[in-house]
Design an enzyme around this catalytic site. Structure first.
Site, PDB file in Angstrom:
ATOM      1  N   LYS A 112       0.823  -1.216   0.000  1.00 58.95           N
ATOM      2  CA  LYS A 112       0.000   0.000   0.000  1.00 58.95           C
ATOM      3  C   LYS A 112       0.857   1.266   0.000  1.00 58.95           C
ATOM      4  CE  LYS A 112      -4.159  -2.195   1.459  1.00 58.95           C
ATOM      5  NZ  LYS A 112      -3.794  -3.589   1.742  1.00 58.95           N
TER       6      LYS A 112
HETATM    7  C1  LIG Z   1      -4.461  -4.641   1.258  1.00 55.54           C
HETATM    8  C2  LIG Z   1      -3.717  -5.908   1.150  1.00 55.54           C
HETATM    9  C3  LIG Z   1      -4.136  -6.933   0.301  1.00 55.54           C
HETATM   10  C4  LIG Z   1      -5.415  -6.832  -0.510  1.00 55.54           C
HETATM   11  O1  LIG Z   1      -5.322  -5.847  -1.513  1.00 55.54           O
HETATM   12  P1  LIG Z   1      -6.651  -5.285  -2.197  1.00 55.54           P
HETATM   13  O2  LIG Z   1      -6.195  -4.175  -3.064  1.00 55.54           O
HETATM   14  O3  LIG Z   1      -7.522  -4.810  -1.074  1.00 55.54           O
HETATM   15  O4  LIG Z   1      -7.263  -6.410  -2.936  1.00 55.54           O
HETATM   16  C5  LIG Z   1      -3.364  -8.069   0.218  1.00 55.54           C
HETATM   17  N1  LIG Z   1      -2.226  -8.202   0.942  1.00 55.54           N
HETATM   18  C6  LIG Z   1      -1.789  -7.249   1.774  1.00 55.54           C
HETATM   19  C7  LIG Z   1      -0.556  -7.471   2.563  1.00 55.54           C
HETATM   20  C8  LIG Z   1      -2.513  -6.062   1.907  1.00 55.54           C
HETATM   21  O5  LIG Z   1      -2.071  -5.110   2.720  1.00 55.54           O
END
Ligand SMILES: *Cc1c(COP(=O)(O)O)cnc(C)c1O
Length: 466
Positions: A112
């Site tokens: 993220k």
């Molecule tokens: C947020 C997240 C996901 C899922 O991603 P999306 O965009 O919500 O599908 C998967 N793995 C990790 C470690 C995350 O932080």
């Protein structure tokens, strides 16, 4: 570039307005009115470019009218300068066919950061142009919160209120949020699940009185700018593995459908994507939707992959809109039905549109553990539980073995040390850049999961519109 809402009645907006708004005023999500198109020559020209230069080329058409190329380069340089790996999102080879795309070299150890470090820069640039103030309200299943807080901590024109489900995020995740003691950062532990927290945030956005008083915005992946930033690494990896002359498959550990939707965008733009594997844990609404057309919300089961413990995937609406023929009025009706009954059937057009590119798999705890062990035995890689869900799904993909399969490694193993140790016997240590996390002081509020309690808390502390 103009953006339209998936529910068809909010006004079309430019990139700057879409970034600051997050959600559309009709409750829908913004998408570009048409997809930019890259020729094979355009894609070939990306080979050998740095991450920042790739980002500038891939994102330029989306920000046209709001940011010039030089401004975009400046913001990308600032955002990606904070990553600990020079390649920003390096590829690691596991065996002849399988690769990991490491997305966790940012400040908070999950993918993220790739989007939110840029979003922080975009917010600051746009707010200073307008001399405006922003109140960010978000819900996190763990990683969005820490990445968003890191991206905006200390920024003068922004307050951030971050809700997390109490006791359902890892210690590392919680501390990465609650030890940031900047005066514009407010952490709130909610007595409920992530979906409860997200529903509450949605209700605040839809509350006319609240949004008259505060300039509220979202940092969840409903914000288009986040998805846009994630499109870049599909190109960056794809080009390194032979695009445009070779197709590549991606396996994506999925929760809110943001990351994998960015792969769909890359494919719409011309990247040769052979398949997008939607990997879910036992909270499998997306697997059921893609395999059977049944999008019905179950109970959230807490797992070792909390960032995927989701039963409503906000960004799925973007796929339903685009793959289903972009009929906003019809989708608004369909979503209204879902919001009332917590269940809906995909239309035939939506199912056919989705099945061209997507496939899906549900991975349980055993499958996750075996994938972690395999990555270690095959290539000496210690991977996190989320990445392991992706890898387990990748290894079931039914494709020509000549097609490389890239699993998106979404978090650093050290974010989830207990689950990793249970599977592999190895306890991953925190990288030195976050080493003193457990020595820092924490601060957060605990609130019941009610609209009244949370709105009152925010209203007392946020800066009203100017
Ligand atoms: C947020 C997240 C996901 C899922 O991603 P999306 O965009 O919500 O599908 C998967 N793995 C990790 C470690 C995350 O932080």
């Amino acid at each position: 570039m103009h953006y339209v809402s998936t529910r068809g009645s909010a006004p079309a907006l430019g990139f700057e307005d879409v970034t600051l708004a997050g959600l559309a005023s009709d409750g829908g999500l913004y998408l570009p009115e048409s997809w930019p198109s890259f020729s094979d020559g355009d894609i070939r020209a990306l080979s050998g470019l740095s991450y920042v230069e790739t980002a500038v080329r891939v994102m330029a058409p989306f920000v046209a009218g709001s940011l010039g190329e030089e401004e975009l380069r400046e913001l990308c340089t600032a955002a990606y300068g904070r990553f600990s790996h020079d390649a920003v999102t390096p590829l690691v080879q596991l065996d002849h066919r399988h690769w990991l795309l490491e997305l966790f070299h940012g400040p908070t150890l999950a993918f993220k950061d790739v989007a939110l470090q840029l979003l922080g820069q975009l917010f600051e640039r746009f707010l200073s142009r307008r001399d405006d103030h922003l109140t960010i309200v978000g819900a996190t299943s763990g990683d969005t919160g820490s990445a968003a807080i890191d991206a905006v901590a200390g920024r003068e024109k922004i307050d951030i209120f971050m809700l997390h489900p109490e006791g359902r995020v890892s210690d590392v995740q919680r501390r990465q949020m609650t030890t940031v003691l900047a005066p514009n950062v407010y952490n709130i532990a909610i007595d409920g699940s992530f979906d409860d927290a997200q529903a509450l945030v949605k209700a605040m956005f839809n509350d006319a009185a609240f949004s008259r008083r505060f300039n509220v915005s979202a940092v969840n992946s409903i914000n288009w700018a986040r998805l846009m930033a994630q499109v870049v690494y599909y190109f960056y990896a794809g080009v390194r593995l032979g695009a445009p002359d070779r197709a590549i498959a991606f396996s994506v550990p999925t929760g809110n459908f943001g990351d994998v939707f960015a792969g769909y965008v890359a494919a719409q733009m011309g990247l040769p994507v052979a398949k997008l594997m939607v990997a879910t844990n036992v909270n499998d609404i997306l697997h059921r939707a893609l395999a059977e057309g049944d999008y019905s919300q179950g109970q959230v089961v807490p797992t070792a992959t909390p960032s995927m413990d989701i039963q409503v995937s906000s960004n799925f609406e973007r796929l339903l809109f685009d793959a289903g023929g972009r009929d906003g009025k019809a989708l608004a009706e369909q979503m209204k039905g879902f919001e009332a009954s917590r269940a809906m059937r995909l239309t035939n057009a939506q199912r056919e549109g989705a099945s061209k590119l997507f496939t899906s798999a549900r991975v349980d705890a055993d499958g996750m553990t075996m994938a972690m062990r395999w990555a270690y035995d095959a290539a000496g890689q210690v991977i996190d539980p989320h990445s392991a869900i992706g890898l387990a799904a990748a290894r079931t993909v039914d494709l020509d073995p000549a097609i490389p399969v890239v699993t998106l490694a979404t978090a650093h193993a050290a974010k989830f040390p207990t689950a990793v140790e249970r599977a592999t016997g190895i306890r991953p240590g925190l990288p030195s850049r976050v080493g003193d996390l457990f020595a820092r002081e924490e601060a957060y509020a605990k609130l019941p999961c009610t609209f009244e309690a949370v709105t009152a808390y925010v209203a007392e502390r946020a800066t009203p519109r100017g």
